[in-house]
Motif scaffolding. Structure first.
Motif, PDB file in Angstrom:
ATOM      1  N   GLY A 101       0.797  -1.224   0.000  1.00  0.00           N
ATOM      2  CA  GLY A 101       0.000   0.000   0.000  1.00  0.00           C
ATOM      3  C   GLY A 101       0.822   1.264   0.000  1.00  0.00           C
ATOM      4  O   GLY A 101       0.308   2.349   0.227  1.00  0.00           O
ATOM      5  N   SER A 102       2.119   1.138  -0.283  1.00  0.00           N
ATOM      6  CA  SER A 102       3.006   2.300  -0.237  1.00  0.00           C
ATOM      7  C   SER A 102       4.099   2.161  -1.292  1.00  0.00           C
ATOM      8  O   SER A 102       4.745   1.120  -1.380  1.00  0.00           O
ATOM      9  N   ARG A 103       4.302   3.232  -2.063  1.00  0.00           N
ATOM     10  CA  ARG A 103       5.375   3.185  -3.059  1.00  0.00           C
ATOM     11  C   ARG A 103       6.746   3.129  -2.387  1.00  0.00           C
ATOM     12  O   ARG A 103       7.634   2.416  -2.840  1.00  0.00           O
ATOM     13  N   ILE A 104       6.892   3.873  -1.314  1.00  0.00           N
ATOM     14  CA  ILE A 104       8.176   3.887  -0.606  1.00  0.00           C
ATOM     15  C   ILE A 104       8.478   2.500  -0.042  1.00  0.00           C
ATOM     16  O   ILE A 104       9.575   1.965  -0.208  1.00  0.00           O
ATOM     17  N   ARG A 105       7.496   1.915   0.608  1.00  0.00           N
ATOM     18  CA  ARG A 105       7.674   0.570   1.176  1.00  0.00           C
ATOM     19  C   ARG A 105       7.857  -0.444   0.056  1.00  0.00           C
ATOM     20  O   ARG A 105       8.618  -1.399   0.191  1.00  0.00           O
ATOM     21  N   GLY A 106       7.163  -0.241  -1.066  1.00  0.00           N
ATOM     22  CA  GLY A 106       7.321  -1.115  -2.225  1.00  0.00           C
ATOM     23  C   GLY A 106       8.748  -1.131  -2.734  1.00  0.00           C
ATOM     24  O   GLY A 106       9.279  -2.186  -3.097  1.00  0.00           O
ATOM     25  N   GLU A 107       9.397   0.033  -2.750  1.00  0.00           N
ATOM     26  CA  GLU A 107      10.801   0.109  -3.170  1.00  0.00           C
ATOM     27  C   GLU A 107      11.703  -0.662  -2.213  1.00  0.00           C
ATOM     28  O   GLU A 107      12.584  -1.405  -2.639  1.00  0.00           O
ATOM     29  N   GLU A 108      11.473  -0.471  -0.919  1.00  0.00           N
ATOM     30  CA  GLU A 108      12.279  -1.181   0.082  1.00  0.00           C
ATOM     31  C   GLU A 108      12.108  -2.691  -0.047  1.00  0.00           C
ATOM     32  O   GLU A 108      13.079  -3.448  -0.012  1.00  0.00           O
ATOM     33  N   LEU A 109      10.866  -3.110  -0.183  1.00  0.00           N
ATOM     34  CA  LEU A 109      10.584  -4.541  -0.276  1.00  0.00           C
ATOM     35  C   LEU A 109      11.131  -5.143  -1.569  1.00  0.00           C
ATOM     36  O   LEU A 109      11.584  -6.289  -1.574  1.00  0.00           O
ATOM     37  N   THR A 110      11.107  -4.379  -2.658  1.00  0.00           N
ATOM     38  CA  THR A 110      11.673  -4.860  -3.924  1.00  0.00           C
ATOM     39  C   THR A 110      13.160  -5.160  -3.744  1.00  0.00           C
ATOM     40  O   THR A 110      13.649  -6.207  -4.203  1.00  0.00           O
ATOM     41  N   GLN A 111      13.862  -4.286  -3.057  1.00  0.00           N
ATOM     42  CA  GLN A 111      15.280  -4.535  -2.809  1.00  0.00           C
ATOM     43  C   GLN A 111      15.457  -5.781  -1.942  1.00  0.00           C
ATOM     44  O   GLN A 111      16.337  -6.609  -2.198  1.00  0.00           O
ATOM     45  N   ASP A 112      14.596  -5.921  -0.935  1.00  0.00           N
ATOM     46  CA  ASP A 112      14.657  -7.115  -0.084  1.00  0.00           C
ATOM     47  C   ASP A 112      14.431  -8.386  -0.905  1.00  0.00           C
ATOM     48  O   ASP A 112      15.101  -9.398  -0.692  1.00  0.00           O
ATOM     49  N   VAL A 113      13.484  -8.316  -1.840  1.00  0.00           N
ATOM     50  CA  VAL A 113      13.178  -9.483  -2.670  1.00  0.00           C
ATOM     51  C   VAL A 113      14.411  -9.891  -3.470  1.00  0.00           C
ATOM     52  O   VAL A 113      14.762 -11.074  -3.539  1.00  0.00           O
ATOM     53  N   PHE A 114      15.110  -8.924  -4.061  1.00  0.00           N
ATOM     54  CA  PHE A 114      16.258  -9.282  -4.889  1.00  0.00           C
ATOM     55  C   PHE A 114      17.475  -9.701  -4.067  1.00  0.00           C
ATOM     56  O   PHE A 114      18.285 -10.502  -4.534  1.00  0.00           O
ATOM     57  N   VAL A 115      17.576  -9.213  -2.848  1.00  0.00           N
ATOM     58  CA  VAL A 115      18.625  -9.724  -1.951  1.00  0.00           C
ATOM     59  C   VAL A 115      18.338 -11.194  -1.647  1.00  0.00           C
ATOM     60  O   VAL A 115      19.222 -12.052  -1.732  1.00  0.00           O
ATOM     61  N   ARG A 116      17.079 -11.482  -1.306  1.00  0.00           N
ATOM     62  CA  ARG A 116      16.691 -12.877  -1.036  1.00  0.00           C
ATOM     63  C   ARG A 116      16.851 -13.747  -2.281  1.00  0.00           C
ATOM     64  O   ARG A 116      17.229 -14.907  -2.190  1.00  0.00           O
ATOM     65  N   THR A 117      16.546 -13.183  -3.450  1.00  0.00           N
ATOM     66  CA  THR A 117      16.693 -13.932  -4.700  1.00  0.00           C
ATOM     67  C   THR A 117      18.142 -14.337  -4.890  1.00  0.00           C
ATOM     68  O   THR A 117      18.437 -15.495  -5.228  1.00  0.00           O
ATOM     69  N   TRP A 118      19.064 -13.402  -4.678  1.00  0.00           N
ATOM     70  CA  TRP A 118      20.497 -13.696  -4.829  1.00  0.00           C
ATOM     71  C   TRP A 118      20.905 -14.807  -3.865  1.00  0.00           C
ATOM     72  O   TRP A 118      21.634 -15.721  -4.232  1.00  0.00           O
ATOM     73  N   GLU A 119      20.393 -14.734  -2.635  1.00  0.00           N
ATOM     74  CA  GLU A 119      20.731 -15.737  -1.630  1.00  0.00           C
ATOM     75  C   GLU A 119      20.142 -17.112  -1.960  1.00  0.00           C
ATOM     76  O   GLU A 119      20.784 -18.132  -1.743  1.00  0.00           O
ATOM     77  N   LYS A 120      18.923 -17.139  -2.463  1.00  0.00           N
ATOM     78  CA  LYS A 120      18.201 -18.395  -2.669  1.00  0.00           C
ATOM     79  C   LYS A 120      18.312 -18.953  -4.087  1.00  0.00           C
ATOM     80  O   LYS A 120      17.852 -20.059  -4.339  1.00  0.00           O
ATOM     81  N   LEU A 121      18.905 -18.201  -4.993  1.00  0.00           N
ATOM     82  CA  LEU A 121      18.959 -18.631  -6.387  1.00  0.00           C
ATOM     83  C   LEU A 121      19.568 -20.017  -6.581  1.00  0.00           C
ATOM     84  O   LEU A 121      19.049 -20.794  -7.389  1.00  0.00           O
TER      85      LEU A 121
END
Length: 163
Positions: free
Chosen positions: A49-69
């Motif tokens: 529900g927030s663009r700012i939080r969406g940006e933060e979470l997007t970065q978190d997703v790609f950090v997790r992606t790198w770790e879990k790939l």
């Protein structure tokens, strides 16, 4: 049919980049990021529900992606796996934020994120997205995922002949 063939080409390119990135190739991971960042951001923003939080979470997703790939087994399309990971990251963040909010005694202090989240309808806060999606009929679930998760337009989905 054009949408289906472009999706197939995208997935084939993803397969190569996934294998390279899982082996530590940062350029391959960057290509994956550039290909999928907008859709991941869209999911994170809609769910938070927030663009700012969406940006933060997007970065978190790609950090997790790198770790879990390296754990990606290819049993589903990479994009499906990535978007499921994005949903899980957002849901986990909401759990953590809920626990932190419960511990916070000073209700006068609110940041922009809390203000934006408070404007979201209450049923969104309480809905268990995973269960709601699972309860959809198979055809409706496919259309939902293609439209709301993958970002396809309704016309493109209709061309795919999803039933």
């Amino acid at each position: 049919m054009a949408a289906a063939s472009s999706a197939l080409r995208l997935e084939m390119g993803d397969s190569r980049d996934v294998a390279l990135a899982a082996g530590g190739d940062r350029q391959a991971f960057e290509r994956l990021y550039r290909t999928h960042a907008n859709r991941v951001y869209s999911i994170c923003t809609r769910m938070s529900g927030s663009r700012i939080r969406g940006e933060e979470l997007t970065q978190d997703v790609f950090v997790r992606t790198w770790e879990k790939l390296p754990q990606f087994r290819g049993e589903s399309a990479f994009s499906t796996w990535l978007h499921r990971l994005a949903v899980n990251v957002v849901l986990n963040a909401r759990k953590v934020e809920g626990k932190q909010d419960a511990r916070t005694e000073d209700s006068d202090v609110q940041d922009e994120r809390r203000d934006e989240m408070s404007r979201a309808p209450l049923h969104i806060e309480r809905m268990d997205l995973k269960d709601a999606i699972a309860k959809l009929p198979a055809g409706a679930r496919k259309v939902f995922v293609l439209h709301d998760v993958e970002g396809y337009k309704h016309e493109e989905i209709a061309e795919m002949g999803i039933t």
